[in-house]
Scaffold this motif. Sequence first.
Motif, PDB file in Angstrom:
ATOM      1  N   VAL A   1       0.845  -1.205   0.000  1.00  0.00           N
ATOM      2  CA  VAL A   1       0.000   0.000   0.000  1.00  0.00           C
ATOM      3  C   VAL A   1       0.877   1.251   0.000  1.00  0.00           C
ATOM      4  N   THR A   2       1.904   1.241   0.829  1.00  0.00           N
ATOM      5  CA  THR A   2       2.809   2.388   0.920  1.00  0.00           C
ATOM      6  C   THR A   2       3.493   2.661  -0.411  1.00  0.00           C
ATOM      7  N   GLN A   3       4.002   1.621  -1.032  1.00  0.00           N
ATOM      8  CA  GLN A   3       4.678   1.782  -2.322  1.00  0.00           C
ATOM      9  C   GLN A   3       3.713   2.293  -3.391  1.00  0.00           C
ATOM     10  N   THR A   4       2.500   1.796  -3.366  1.00  0.00           N
ATOM     11  CA  THR A   4       1.493   2.204  -4.349  1.00  0.00           C
ATOM     12  C   THR A   4       1.145   3.675  -4.199  1.00  0.00           C
ATOM     13  N   ILE A   5       0.894   4.098  -2.976  1.00  0.00           N
ATOM     14  CA  ILE A   5       0.500   5.488  -2.735  1.00  0.00           C
ATOM     15  C   ILE A   5       1.654   6.446  -3.020  1.00  0.00           C
ATOM     16  N   SER A   6       2.856   6.062  -2.633  1.00  0.00           N
ATOM     17  CA  SER A   6       4.021   6.945  -2.819  1.00  0.00           C
ATOM     18  C   SER A   6       4.189   7.354  -4.275  1.00  0.00           C
ATOM     19  N   LYS A   7       3.896   6.436  -5.189  1.00  0.00           N
ATOM     20  CA  LYS A   7       4.054   6.705  -6.618  1.00  0.00           C
ATOM     21  C   LYS A   7       3.037   7.718  -7.134  1.00  0.00           C
ATOM     22  N   LEU A   8       1.961   7.935  -6.383  1.00  0.00           N
ATOM     23  CA  LEU A   8       0.891   8.831  -6.830  1.00  0.00           C
ATOM     24  C   LEU A   8       1.056  10.261  -6.340  1.00  0.00           C
TER      25      LEU A   8
END
Length: 307
Positions: A207-214
């Motif tokens: 989740v953290t990696q996914t959100i960071s990219k946005l």
Amino acid sequence: MSTLPNKKIEKILVEALLLTKDGVGLFDLGDRLIFCNDLFGELFGLSASEALNKTFTELCFGCFNTNKGANIEADDFETWISNALLKRRSSNYRTFETDTVEGKHFIVTEQIAQEDFLYVYITDITEKKKNELRLKLMSQELEELATTDYLTGIRNRRYFYQMARAEFNRSKRKSTTLSLLILDLDKFKLINDNYGHKAGDIILQTVTQTISKLLRNYDIFARIGGEEFAILLPSTDAKLAYIIAERVRKSVELIEVTFEDTILTITTSIGMVESSEEITSFDQLVQTADKYLNQVKKQGRNKVLFS
């Protein structure tokens, strides 16, 4: 006073100066080096014999021209040497730090002796500088550890509240708008209960990696609780914040994590608030976002709610 003849004393002093671990040099009235030991020559990338009988300008030009010795960070040598010469003999005593291209650091002490001779004394402080750098890096590493969430690698609650509060106060002073998102992973406890904490950790990291990219590079993203995250969006009104929040929500909803032959999914509920004149403190901003987050949970989760 000494009972030894003056010539004997002079010989002993000269030998002592040549053997000392510090650098010593003497410039005459024409700024020509008439005495030095090897360490002093090292400041100019030379041995003592090579440095002797050269003027200060010639010594510095040698450093500039060969990229050895004193680190002369200038494109124009004439301007640099003019400024340097203005400082020499500007007072009876002065001290400063300098470094060399080879990575050594020195404290330089200049003192005017009789008849305008200039006595220069240099002390190698390279190890001291290295120790200072090690302590600085260690301090930075400790600060990084203290403000980073160990599991996800993003910022932690302490860092978020410190930086977000400062950004909120800056926004108030400049009369700009910012928005805050508080996210909670829906029914996260069930993943831990059914599949174990290892599965939960993988979900949190994904989740953290996914959100960071946005997010933009100036947004502040942190894990502020077990499965709770916060995102501060500087210079962002509710309209744009909602677009970002929906993008985050939909991206989390699409996450699929394979764990022990099982595909795990997760959703997130988001409470959102835009700063306004009515909200006078950062704590009030957080409380308002929390209020909307709690309402989302009561309404079925996996939504973004704001005023």
